[in-house]
Structures are given as structure tokens and as C-alpha cells.
Scaffold this motif. Structure first.
Motif, mmCIF file in Angstrom:
data_model
loop_
_atom_site.group_PDB
_atom_site.id
_atom_site.type_symbol
_atom_site.label_atom_id
_atom_site.label_comp_id
_atom_site.label_asym_id
_atom_site.label_seq_id
_atom_site.Cartn_x
_atom_site.Cartn_y
_atom_site.Cartn_z
ATOM 1 N N ARG A 17 3.263 0.176 -9.826
ATOM 2 C CA ARG A 17 4.028 1.405 -9.642
ATOM 3 C C ARG A 17 3.140 2.624 -9.416
ATOM 4 N NH1 ARG A 17 8.733 0.944 -14.353
ATOM 5 N NH2 ARG A 17 9.726 -0.961 -13.553
ATOM 6 N N ASP A 18 1.896 2.575 -9.876
ATOM 7 C CA ASP A 18 0.996 3.716 -9.741
ATOM 8 C C ASP A 18 0.588 3.907 -8.279
ATOM 9 O OD1 ASP A 18 1.035 4.173 -12.468
ATOM 10 O OD2 ASP A 18 -0.681 2.850 -12.834
ATOM 11 N N MET A 19 0.725 5.126 -7.813
ATOM 12 C CA MET A 19 0.409 5.456 -6.422
ATOM 13 C C MET A 19 -0.660 6.547 -6.390
ATOM 14 S SD MET A 19 2.644 3.370 -5.122
ATOM 15 C CE MET A 19 2.838 3.758 -3.374
ATOM 16 N N VAL A 20 -1.391 6.610 -5.254
ATOM 17 C CA VAL A 20 -2.382 7.666 -5.057
ATOM 18 C C VAL A 20 -2.138 8.325 -3.707
ATOM 19 C CG1 VAL A 20 -4.153 6.639 -6.524
ATOM 20 C CG2 VAL A 20 -4.038 6.006 -4.107
ATOM 21 N N ASP A 21 -2.553 9.570 -3.608
ATOM 22 C CA ASP A 21 -2.391 10.335 -2.369
ATOM 23 C C ASP A 21 -3.728 10.418 -1.651
ATOM 24 O OD1 ASP A 21 0.418 11.250 -2.710
ATOM 25 O OD2 ASP A 21 -0.431 12.182 -4.515
ATOM 26 N N ILE A 22 -3.743 10.023 -0.371
ATOM 27 C CA ILE A 22 -4.939 10.103 0.461
ATOM 28 C C ILE A 22 -4.636 11.052 1.617
ATOM 29 C CG2 ILE A 22 -6.611 8.839 1.847
ATOM 30 C CD1 ILE A 22 -6.730 7.971 -0.982
#
Length: 262
Positions: A15-20
């Protein structure tokens, strides 16, 4: 450190997302953190720091959108698209550079294989501008360098003559010339299949040298006549208030590109 064991995709879509944020326009991508960090040591160091705290955003302003889009496709599918035309190799080479920079072994190998298949299936060789691009953006140990140099070495050894643009490039880039020689040495030819100048007549050597001298003199003579003609044309253009030197330079660059592609 041992390479991370490959895991099935379903185990990496947490569920953990990152922004690039990519490129000068900061194109925004939202990616699965666990998947990205599992595949790349570079991103593990970005999003999991030594203090135990986590970052959730990172910018890649120096990277381009198109190769990053290919990276996303590979990240979620393990697939590198097959190039359909030579011009498609540009984005693949940039994708390869991402793989090296981000320390993703499988991506590096997958792109190498795609590039190898392209040259094999099209029965073609790397162009000078492709080789120069890779040399300008990789270290000496780069696998892509080794692949391209191996291809070029075969092209030059089996060719009837040295293409003029390759000859000029090798005179300027000593490292490329040395790499080609080292590559050829690894082929371990049987001695009887390699000409031995010590056992043959020197007459052909002399005649070939003389032929080159004559060609050089003829080229210099034609060059002098061409320069005189250009001087006259340039003076006439300047008389009419127009300087055509920029156009001449553009034509020269266009001819060089045509020569490389031939």
C-alpha cells in the motif's frame, strides 16, 4: 552485499507509495515503494535512510520522460520493448544508463539483450554517434561499451575498407581505438590465419603507401581549388549583405550524419 532475491509481483505491490518527479517539467509518477526499492539499491538508499525515517518523494530533474516511461513499463512487467527502427535505440540507451546509475542488474541485462537482438536481427552495426554517446556517459567497465565495441570490431575487421568517419573518430578517440584492439586480441586467431609481414614481399606495402600519397595530394589540390571558389562566393554574398557561412556548416554536419548512417 548479496543481490536481493527476486520476488513475485504480487508480493511487492504494497500500500505504501512514493512520488517521483521526472525531468525539467517534473512529470509526476506515483509508484509502489516496495517494488521500486526491491529492484533498485539506489532507490532503497533514497527512501530508506540509515536513521530509520522514510522519504516519500524524490526528483530526477536530469532524466527524460520517455526512457523513464520505459523504466516504469519494465518495473511492472519485466519487459523491455523491442525497437522497430534505429531511432528507437536512443531511448533504450537512456534506459540502459538508468539501469547502471540505479544499480539494477536485471534491467541492464534486459536492455543489453534487446540491443543485441536489434543489431543481430537487422544485420546492422552500431553507428558512430551511438558508440560516442555510450562512451560519453559510461565508465570503461560498462557492459554496453563492451557490446558495442565487439560489434564495431567485427564490422571493421571484416569490412573491405575503413569508413572515413570511423577513421577520423579513432584518430581522435584513443581509448576507443585501444578497446577495439583489445577486443580483437580476445578472438585468438590461429597464427596461420593472420598475415605475417615478415614473410611477404614489401612491394605491396610500398605501392599502397604511394597510392595513399597520390590520393592525399589530389585531395589537397581539390581542397585548395574548393577553398578559392568558396572565397569568391563568400565575397559575393557579403557584397549583397548576406553571410552564407552558417549554411555551409549546416550542410557539412548533414553530410557527416549521412556518412555515419551509410
Amino acid at each position: 552485499m548479496a543481490e536481493a532475491r527476486e520476488k513475485p509481483l504480487n508480493e511487492l505491490l504494497s500500500r505504501d507509495m512514493v512520488d517521483i518527479y521526472v525531468g525539467p517539467e517534473s512529470t509526476h509518477w506515483v509508484l509502489h515503494e516496495k517494488l521500486l526499492c526491491h529492484r533498485s539499491k539506489f532507490f532503497r538508499n533514497i527512501f530508506y535512510n540509515k536513521e530509520g525515517s522514510k522519504n516519500h518523494a524524490f526528483g530526477l530533474p536530469d532524466d527524460d520522460d520517455e526512457p523513464f516511461r520505459l523504466f516504469i513499463g519494465w518495473l511492472y512487467s519485466d519487459n523491455v520493448p523491442e525497437p522497430k527502427e534505429e531511432k528507437h535505440l536512443g531511448a533504450l540507451f537512456d534506459l540502459y544508463l538508468m539501469g547502471e546509475k540505479w544499480e539494477i542488474k536485471k534491467l541492464v541485462i534486459d536492455v543489453l539483450e534487446s540491443v543485441r537482438r536489434w543489431y543481430h536481427d537487422t544485420d546492422s552495426w552500431p553507428s558512430l554517434r551511438r558508440v560516442q554517446y555510450i562512451y560519453g556517459n559510461t565508465e570503461a567497465e560498462s557492459p554496453m561499451r563492451q557490446l558495442l565495441v565487439s560489434c564495431v570490431a567485427r564490422m571493421l575487421v571484416l569490412g573491405e575498407a575503413m569508413p572515413a568517419h570511423w577513421e577520423r573518430a579513432l584518430r581522435k578517440n584513443g581509448q576507443l581505438a585501444v578497446d577495439i584492439i583489445i577486443c580483437v586480441q580476445k578472438w585468438h586467431f590461429e597464427p596461420e590465419n593472420v598475415p605475417d609481414a615478415r614473410e611477404e614481399s614489401v612491394v605491396p606495402i610500398y605501392e599502397e603507401a604511394q597510392h595513399k600519397v597520390e590520393i592525399k595530394k589530389e585531395d589537397e589540390s581539390n581542397g585548395a581549388s574548393h577553398d578559392q571558389s568558396n572565397d569568391v562566393s563568400h565575397d559575393q554574398e557579403m557584397t549583397n549583405g548576406v553571410d552564407g557561412s552558417d549554411h555551409s556548416e549546416e550542410q557539412s554536419e548533414h553530410e557527416v550524419k549521412q556518412e555515419e548512417d551509410s
